[in-house]
Design a protein around this motif. Sequence first.
Motif: not given
Length: 390
Positions: A336-338, A232-235, A347-349, A240-242
């Motif tokens: 959303a799921t991945v 989670m931390i790596r993602q 998905q965050i972006d 970029d958006s976060s």
Amino acid sequence: MKILFLTENYFPLVSGVPIVVKYLAEGLCKRGHDVTVVTQKPENSPKNEIINGVKVFRFNIWRDWKHFYKGDIQSYLDFVINSRAEINIIECAECITTDVLLPYLKKLYGKVLFHSHGLSGFDNKFFILKDNLKHTLGSTYNWFNSQLYFKWTFKKAIKYIDAFMCLSEVDSGIDYIKKNANKYFILNNAADDMFFSINIPRGGLSKYSSLNNKHYIISCANYTVVKNQKDMIRQYFMSDSSKSYSLVCIGSQKNKYYEECEDLVSELNQQIGPRDVHLLSGVERADIPSIIKGASLYLVTSRWEQYSISIIEAMSQGVPFISTNVGNAKILSGGATVNSVNDIYLQIDNLLTNKSLLKNYAEAGKDFAYKNCRIDVVINKLEDVMQKVV
């Protein structure tokens, strides 16, 4: 009705299944039913007591390292059989309170409901490399045990089970249940009533930490390899958006894995650039709804789940989620799921830059949680199931 719950663990032990059994038992008790819980006896716990109207009886039974059942098994069996409950609700497969009773189901006076919580044995693999030889061999041993259990031991007992209750249509083992069960029903898990209060404020996070950003992304899960906060931390760092969002993780307590997460944050701050990450513990449960309500996104990077209550808690606050494809996440309407944890950052972006999609997830998730995942709603459904089998 006289109702008997049979569960391997119960309060004071706190984990997913005991929490569910507790609100079911207490909810039925409040509606006038005579409710008893029969369970294992943890060290230093009383043999019997009454908790919020529910009678709790504990027995000294356990499983040794060879998976053999030990202790006062006969007293446990005698108590259950002589209780003459109208409804016997058996919680989970491959656990001592269930397995020692399977050969005696035909002796039970009342109807038998099996509450599966997912049949985790169907998730076992024949051979999978673990971090050491012991765990590698152990997982293979567990696979063999599960094969024998579901093809012979459990299957012989199914004809004495009047109905199954499953968490969702994507439960592990759902195909096995559909093929072999007399009847099955879906019984959603519920979030605590405090998540459905109309007066939940924002801003509870300020009691525990000061953020560098106005907005934040959140996760609530114990710090473990299974919950997988490292990925989670790596993602979060890859997104970029976060960059203008803080990441807040809340776990019950600090441990070795927590320290590894701290080290990873320091390492990524050096490699990628500083981000605002807050790894919290010791947060009061009563503050969680307020903290979640103030978030923009809820993240789940678990390697395994059956039915994530934490996602329901986020949905109840209108907070969209992004989750790995575990448990029932893929059929929930609030996010959303991945298929790969490595796609979380995409998905965050996607969501942080698409406000209309974010809003749609928020509204759909909140609507689902209120209609399906409140304790009163679930108790209504359980009473309906009981009426259909008596």
